[in-house]
Design a protein around this motif. Sequence first.
Motif, PDB file in Angstrom:
ATOM      1  N   PRO A  28       0.805  -1.221   0.000  1.00 15.67           N
ATOM      2  CA  PRO A  28       0.000   0.000   0.000  1.00 15.67           C
ATOM      3  C   PRO A  28       0.842   1.278   0.000  1.00 15.67           C
ATOM      4  CG  PRO A  28       0.096  -0.906   2.205  1.00 15.67           C
ATOM      5  CD  PRO A  28       0.793  -1.897   1.316  1.00 15.67           C
ATOM      6  N   LEU A  29       0.336   2.269  -0.723  1.00 15.05           N
ATOM      7  CA  LEU A  29       0.878   3.621  -0.689  1.00 15.05           C
ATOM      8  C   LEU A  29      -0.166   4.518  -0.026  1.00 15.05           C
ATOM      9  CD1 LEU A  29       2.132   3.837  -4.398  1.00 15.05           C
ATOM     10  CD2 LEU A  29       3.443   3.103  -2.390  1.00 15.05           C
ATOM     11  N   PHE A  30       0.257   5.511   0.721  1.00 19.16           N
ATOM     12  CA  PHE A  30      -0.706   6.403   1.355  1.00 19.16           C
ATOM     13  C   PHE A  30      -1.691   6.931   0.320  1.00 19.16           C
ATOM     14  CE2 PHE A  30       2.600   6.921   4.708  1.00 19.16           C
ATOM     15  CZ  PHE A  30       1.811   6.551   5.786  1.00 19.16           C
ATOM     16  N   PRO A  31      -2.979   7.051   0.692  1.00 18.72           N
ATOM     17  CA  PRO A  31      -3.993   7.523  -0.262  1.00 18.72           C
ATOM     18  C   PRO A  31      -3.554   8.799  -0.986  1.00 18.72           C
ATOM     19  CG  PRO A  31      -5.047   6.793   1.758  1.00 18.72           C
ATOM     20  CD  PRO A  31      -3.562   6.761   2.021  1.00 18.72           C
ATOM     21  N   ALA A  32      -3.726   8.780  -2.284  1.00 18.27           N
ATOM     22  CA  ALA A  32      -3.458   9.935  -3.150  1.00 18.27           C
ATOM     23  C   ALA A  32      -1.988  10.340  -3.181  1.00 18.27           C
ATOM     24  CB  ALA A  32      -4.319  11.130  -2.751  1.00 18.27           C
ATOM     25  N   THR A  33      -1.071   9.439  -2.796  1.00 14.73           N
ATOM     26  CA  THR A  33       0.357   9.759  -2.827  1.00 14.73           C
ATOM     27  C   THR A  33       1.127   8.609  -3.465  1.00 14.73           C
ATOM     28  OG1 THR A  33       1.135   8.722  -0.762  1.00 14.73           O
ATOM     29  CG2 THR A  33       0.020  10.873  -0.571  1.00 14.73           C
ATOM     30  N   LYS A  34       2.463   8.798  -3.526  1.00 16.84           N
ATOM     31  CA  LYS A  34       3.353   7.756  -4.023  1.00 16.84           C
ATOM     32  C   LYS A  34       4.255   7.228  -2.907  1.00 16.84           C
ATOM     33  CE  LYS A  34       5.142  10.365  -7.306  1.00 16.84           C
ATOM     34  NZ  LYS A  34       5.950  10.726  -8.519  1.00 16.84           N
ATOM     35  N   ARG A  35       3.920   7.528  -1.652  1.00 21.04           N
ATOM     36  CA  ARG A  35       4.755   7.145  -0.509  1.00 21.04           C
ATOM     37  C   ARG A  35       4.259   5.848   0.139  1.00 21.04           C
ATOM     38  NH1 ARG A  35       4.005  10.036   3.524  1.00 21.04           N
ATOM     39  NH2 ARG A  35       2.281  11.345   2.826  1.00 21.04           N
ATOM     40  N   PRO A  36       5.169   4.923   0.444  1.00 21.98           N
ATOM     41  CA  PRO A  36       4.767   3.668   1.087  1.00 21.98           C
ATOM     42  C   PRO A  36       4.022   3.916   2.397  1.00 21.98           C
ATOM     43  CG  PRO A  36       7.004   3.489   0.277  1.00 21.98           C
ATOM     44  CD  PRO A  36       6.613   4.928   0.118  1.00 21.98           C
ATOM     45  N   ALA A  37       2.908   3.221   2.591  1.00 19.09           N
ATOM     46  CA  ALA A  37       2.085   3.368   3.805  1.00 19.09           C
ATOM     47  C   ALA A  37       2.453   2.286   4.814  1.00 19.09           C
ATOM     48  CB  ALA A  37       0.603   3.290   3.442  1.00 19.09           C
ATOM     49  N   LEU A  38       3.741   2.161   5.089  1.00 19.24           N
ATOM     50  CA  LEU A  38       4.225   1.171   6.039  1.00 19.24           C
ATOM     51  C   LEU A  38       5.140   1.866   7.040  1.00 19.24           C
ATOM     52  CD1 LEU A  38       5.109  -1.661   3.494  1.00 19.24           C
ATOM     53  CD2 LEU A  38       3.112  -1.561   4.975  1.00 19.24           C
ATOM     54  N   HIS A  39       5.221   1.345   8.237  1.00 17.43           N
ATOM     55  CA  HIS A  39       6.026   1.987   9.266  1.00 17.43           C
ATOM     56  C   HIS A  39       7.506   1.897   8.936  1.00 17.43           C
ATOM     57  CE1 HIS A  39       5.902  -2.267  10.706  1.00 17.43           C
ATOM     58  NE2 HIS A  39       7.184  -2.023  10.957  1.00 17.43           N
ATOM     59  N   GLY A  40       8.270   2.860   9.442  1.00 18.30           N
ATOM     60  CA  GLY A  40       9.704   2.866   9.269  1.00 18.30           C
ATOM     61  C   GLY A  40      10.404   2.059  10.337  1.00 18.30           C
ATOM     62  N   GLU A  41      11.694   1.882  10.167  1.00 26.50           N
ATOM     63  CA  GLU A  41      12.457   1.056  11.110  1.00 26.50           C
ATOM     64  C   GLU A  41      12.471   1.665  12.507  1.00 26.50           C
ATOM     65  OE1 GLU A  41      16.725  -1.327  11.275  1.00 26.50           O
ATOM     66  OE2 GLU A  41      16.325   0.142   9.690  1.00 26.50           O
ATOM     67  N   ALA A  42      12.501   2.998  12.581  1.00 22.72           N
ATOM     68  CA  ALA A  42      12.574   3.653  13.884  1.00 22.72           C
ATOM     69  C   ALA A  42      11.336   3.392  14.734  1.00 22.72           C
ATOM     70  CB  ALA A  42      12.776   5.156  13.702  1.00 22.72           C
ATOM     71  N   SER A  43      10.190   3.216  14.075  1.00 21.75           N
ATOM     72  CA  SER A  43       8.944   3.001  14.818  1.00 21.75           C
ATOM     73  C   SER A  43       8.489   1.546  14.793  1.00 21.75           C
ATOM     74  CB  SER A  43       7.833   3.889  14.237  1.00 21.75           C
ATOM     75  OG  SER A  43       7.622   3.595  12.865  1.00 21.75           O
ATOM     76  N   CYS A  44       9.348   0.654  14.347  1.00 26.43           N
ATOM     77  CA  CYS A  44       8.975  -0.761  14.232  1.00 26.43           C
ATOM     78  C   CYS A  44       8.826  -1.392  15.620  1.00 26.43           C
ATOM     79  CB  CYS A  44      10.032  -1.518  13.427  1.00 26.43           C
ATOM     80  SG  CYS A  44       9.632  -3.265  13.158  1.00 26.43           S
TER      81      CYS A  44
END
Length: 303
Positions: A28-44
Amino acid sequence: MTQPTDNRREALLTAALNAAERGWHVFPLFPATKRPALHGEASCSRAGACVDGHRKWEQRATTDPDRIRATWTHAPFNVGIATGPSGLLVVDLDMPKPHSNADTPDGAATFGALCERTGHAVPDTYRTRTASGGSHLYFTAPTGVRLANTAGTVAPLVDTRAWGGYVVAAGSITPAGPYKAISGPVTASLPAWLLSILKPAPVRPTGPLRLPAVNGSRAALAALERECAVVSAAPESKRNITLNRCAFKVGRFVAWGDIARHVVEDAFQAAGEAHGLPAAECRATIRSALDGSIRKARPRDAA
């Protein structure tokens, strides 16, 4: 009129499932964007899919329809396709930046020119129109070769996405516009000539550039040696465009009769290949640059 959220989510879910049915790994990409909608390593949280360590979008991309349905029930996510796990090499024909010169060619034009110089037709394969007005050409990557992303290696405004990269799938929507499939469903195999440009070059021994001992004006030989050295020092992403520019500069000496054309071609061919450029690409670039330079060369007394 804005499409209702439920309808949009269903449409994007269908787009994700359609891609997965082709064996393409989606995320998934954030709605209406091209950015991955997944958490980053820092917040894993190191839980769930990340219980054995943080997993990035390329590792979490999936073809599992149950996982896809579960994800897209939460929001109208755009659809990302992880090209490496999907066995894809996608050629991204980009558009010039908004403030570029009006005469700047787009990626489709520079790619078409490369195909013409190398004696090949623009490949016929599954293609999408991007939100910016560019296009993506999808190819099945060859087995046994791990291709990486490139930027400008093939031609100006022509990038590629493979391992470590992703593309936005048809059916996704951004404020700039939608991503649409504009050709048939067949994904062609990556052409051998294009693979020869993208395939990692073997490590070559380095050493001082040695030009052949030939007759020619001192200025012509000095220019040739200088420009070949520039080619040898060019960054990987600008090897081809640097070769083109340097050969064009030396072309005027050929036009003036100061040095034989075959000497210039041989010297630049050696410099280009030693720096990792495929032989066919070198030949095409050098000949095109010299043809243009000779055609446009001003008389010596006006230069």
